[in-house]
Design an enzyme around this catalytic site. Structure first.
Site, short mmCIF file in Angstrom:
data_model
loop_
_atom_site.label_atom_id
_atom_site.label_comp_id
_atom_site.label_asym_id
_atom_site.label_seq_id
_atom_site.Cartn_x
_atom_site.Cartn_y
_atom_site.Cartn_z
N GLU A 1 0.65 -1.31 -0.10
CA GLU A 1 0.13 0.15 0.14
C GLU A 1 0.51 1.18 0.19
O GLU A 1 0.65 2.05 -0.98
CB GLU A 1 -0.77 0.15 1.19
CG GLU A 1 -2.08 0.48 1.02
CD GLU A 1 -3.57 0.85 0.05
OE1 GLU A 1 -3.01 -0.88 -0.26
OE2 GLU A 1 -4.13 1.71 0.52
N ASP A 2 1.72 1.38 0.86
CA ASP A 2 2.43 2.71 0.66
C ASP A 2 3.45 2.71 0.02
O ASP A 2 4.10 3.99 -0.90
CB ASP A 2 2.90 2.48 2.57
CG ASP A 2 2.38 3.47 3.51
OD1 ASP A 2 1.36 4.06 2.82
OD2 ASP A 2 2.12 2.35 4.36
#
Ligand code: MN
Length: 716
Positions: A77-78
């Site tokens: 996600e990051d």
């Protein structure tokens, strides 16, 4: 930066000396590289966060895959790393964990209703194909909470709130008290800072006296146990701030009144020693009746085991004592995590995954179970196979039966959305309308310009809600046809009976319709087309009204005649007598339209009966002189209670169908009972509010048309 992983390596090697440390180092290097340009709000390098999460997991002594999953949990996600890359580098198991945590991250939690919170908690459990996903998520949340001070105050409160609503209850349900307590205490500090610090202060000021007291108790107990040859570890039991606070709020008590702040815990080697220790405790101090609980014989649903008792301590204080084995203690602290702790060879147990599956089901169970039988019952219930949890694009969770399709989802959100549904996107991809939704799907309905349901949908949808709405749509579509057919029929009839056509189109017809609870001209036309009201009868009535109206104009009623009728306090006028108390008899419950007779009671005015009431028949023979003429006042508008009895074939939904007729006609029922008989017959008793006889007749006709209804009777 490479050095930063050494404490973690050391910790894992403590409990899992033979694990593949190279694998762990590779994961760490991978995470460092992925997050290399990122910073946390605190200004630290981002990698500090996954490293800390991994450390929390290592504190729970989890297997290597979980710890690696913790290191990598934010890389998708990051840092935009592809799942396939993780799978290639670290294998399926780690990929599954990272993917699971990433999906959970996409949930939105913002200030939910309690029901939403419950759904979210269930969803978490259903979604995480592997319990370790949740353990990683909890560790992630715990580290985020520990570093919450870098956020704005508003954000702190929001995160604290959602921790108390979602994450702490989850940790509780999974039995991981270690994490639950810390989550709660930190969240409490941010949610209610004043109350938190006040409590801390008050606890501090009384601490030394309390500690000394506890030390005395512990020494005494230890001597006694040693004399019995029981090896025991006795601890003063730390109480957690949030649980004290909750108790004060729930019981509306002051801190000084929360007696079981004084608590000790005794850890022994065997179950036998647990009960022996209990015996010693109860001979030393007097037990408080009703406070003994044997969670060893009957474990809690989250597998917690322990003996609990309260006794009157040496200074007359109430003392809460928990007694358990070291094994039980581990389960109490780590809950489900205890089962994922590294044990050599444990993963080869073929029944292991199966055990976990039912464990998850039990954990899902909302309430603590009361007894062992209930506990066994839950083992049989398959909670997850019959429900799926999906998301709206806004992140709300929706619970649907397994097998539900996008149409079920659309109709659940809004009828109009269902009618206009022309397709759906699930997780961003177009799917056919018969696609079966799976837990975790994000469902986005594609809406057409115009409503366009299809009869085929009835075979696709799973929920009865969607079915009903589709059926309603088709009923309504037919309606337009019915309306025009009904109008034609009425006009034809008017011509036949020589009535002006205007009269079957306007005010007069509308007024007549009200007697049948038909409130629009269209309703009347449709009712005519469906044969509920006969066109000939309507036209005849209109004609009669027309005639009467003309007569009234021509010959006004004589004044004398008018005066002879009393005023009408209850919609009933009595001939020749004024100011009498008038009431409707309950033996026959007359309604406007019924032919009625009055009976002059002894001292209670006039009771009004139906002409065919058996009491009236009786009185005609014996007290003819007490009977008086009464009439309905046409201008009077009120409702009248009557009783009905409906018999039909006993089937599911019969009562519902009957009640639907009532609600369609906007008739309210003040009493409904239904009973089945051996003969497969069912009887429904109703007490309802009726305006007049015409409405009642209309209702009876409609009820007779309900499938499987044999008889509709007005009960006298
Ligand atoms: Mn994270």
């Amino acid at each position: 930066m490479r050095m930063a992983i050494e404490p973690l390596v050391a910790r894992i090697q403590q409990y899992n000396p033979h694990c593949d440390i190279g694998f762990l180092r590779r994961a760490y290097d991978f995470a460092c590289e992925a997050h290399k340009d990122q910073k946390r709000i605190s200004g630290e390098d981002f990698i500090v966060h996954p490293l800390e999460v991994a450390r929390i997991l290592a504190e729970l002594e989890l297997d290597l895959q979980s710890v690696v999953g913790g290191l990598l949990h934010d890389t998708m996600e990051d840092a935009g790393i592809d799942l396939q890359v993780i799978r290639n580098e670290f294998g399926d198991e780690v990929a599954l964990l990272v993917d699971g945590v990433t999906k959970l991250r996409r949930l939105s939690y913002r200030s939910k209703e309690e029901q939403q919170a419950e759904n979210l908690r269930k969803m978490f459990l259903a979604m995480a194909k592997d319990v370790r996903v949740i353990l990683i998520k909890l560790a992630d949340r715990l580290h985020n909470l520990r570093t919450l001070q870098y956020h704005s105050v508003a954000k702190q409160r929001e995160i604290a709130q959602e921790t108390l609503e979602i994450f702490a209850p989850l940790a509780h349900r999974l039995g991981i008290y270690r994490i639950k307590w810390e989550l709660e205490d930190i969240a409490f500090r941010h949610r209610e800072p004043e109350k938190y610090y006040e409590l801390v202060q008050r606890l501090c000021s009384s601490r030394s006296a309390r500690e000394e007291y506890i030390r005395g108790v512990i020494d005494l107990l230890r001597d006694k146990l040693a004399a019995m040859g029981i090896v025991a570890d006795i601890q003063g039991r730390p109480k957690h701030l949030y649980s004290i606070y909750q108790k004060m709020v729930a019981q509306q008590k002051d801190l000084s009144e929360i007696f079981d702040i004084l608590g000790i815990r005794v850890l022994v080697d065997s179950v036998k020693d647990c009960y022996a220790t209990l015996g010693v405790v109860h001979t030393l101090w007097k037990p408080v009746p009703g406070r003994f609980k044997d969670f060893i014989a009957m474990p809690k649903s989250n597998m917690y085991q322990s003996l609990h008792t309260s006794v009157i301590g040496p200074e007359g204080e109430i003392l809460e004592i928990q007694i358990r084995t070291w094994d039980m203690h581990r389960t109490a602290e780590y809950g489900i995590a205890a089962h994922w702790r590294y044990k050599s060879g444990a993963r080869e147990d073929p029944a292991y995954d199966e055990k976990l599956a039912w464990l998850r089901q039990i954990l899902e169970w909302q309430h603590e179970l009361r007894d062992a039988r209930e506990f066994m019952e839950t083992l049989k219930i398959d909670l997850f196979t019959d429900t799926v949890y999906v998301f709206t694009p806004m992140g709300d969770v929706m619970e649907l039966p397994a097998g539900a399709v996008p149409l079920d989802f659309a109709y659940r959100i809004h009828t109009d959305l269902g009618h206009r549904c022309i397709g759906a996107r699930v997780n961003g991809k177009l799917v056919p309308l018969n696609y079966q939704l799976a837990t975790g799907d994000i469902v986005d309905i594609i809406k057409g310009k115009h409503p366009s349901p299809s009869r085929d949908w009835l075979n696709l949808v799973k929920t009865s809600q969607a079915k009903t709405k589709i059926r309603q749509w088709f009923k309504r579509e037919q309606r337009e046809e019915n309306v025009s057919r009904g109008r034609e029929a009425l006009e034809r009839e008017a011509r036949k009976q020589g009535l002006e056509l205007e009269l079957v189109r306007g005010e007069k017809l509308l007024e007549l319709g009200k007697r049948y609870t038909l409130h629009t001209i269209e309703d009347i036309y449709a009712a005519v087309a469906l044969g509920v009201v006969a066109a000939s009868a309507l036209v005849a009535k209109l004609k009669k009204q027309e005639r009467e109206a003309r007569q009234e104009e021509a010959v006004p009623e004589p004044l004398v005649e008018q005066q002879r009728w009393s005023k009408s306090p209850r919609g009933i006028r009595v001939l020749g007598i004024d100011n009498l108390l008038v009431r409707l008899a309950h033996c026959c419950n007359p309604v406007p339209g019924d032919r009625i007779v009055g009976y002059i009671t002894r001292g209670r005015g006039v009771s009004v009966h139906r002409e065919d009431c058996r009491n009236i028949k009786l009185w005609r023979e014996r007290e003819q002189e007490r009977l008086v003429k009464v009439a309905w006042d046409r201008r009077f508008d009120a409702s009248f209670q009557i009783r009905m009895e409906i018999t039909g074939m006993d089937r599911a939904g019969l009562l519902r169908d009957v009640m639907n007729v009532l609600s369609e006609m906007k008739i309210s029922a003040s009493w409904v009972t239904a009973r089945g008989k051996k003969s497969k017959m069912a009887t429904i008793d109703l007490t309802i509010e009726i305006r007049n006889l015409e409405q009642l007749n209309y209702l009876q006709q409609k009820l007779k048309k309900v499938r499987d209804v044999y008889e509709v009777r007005r009960v006298v």
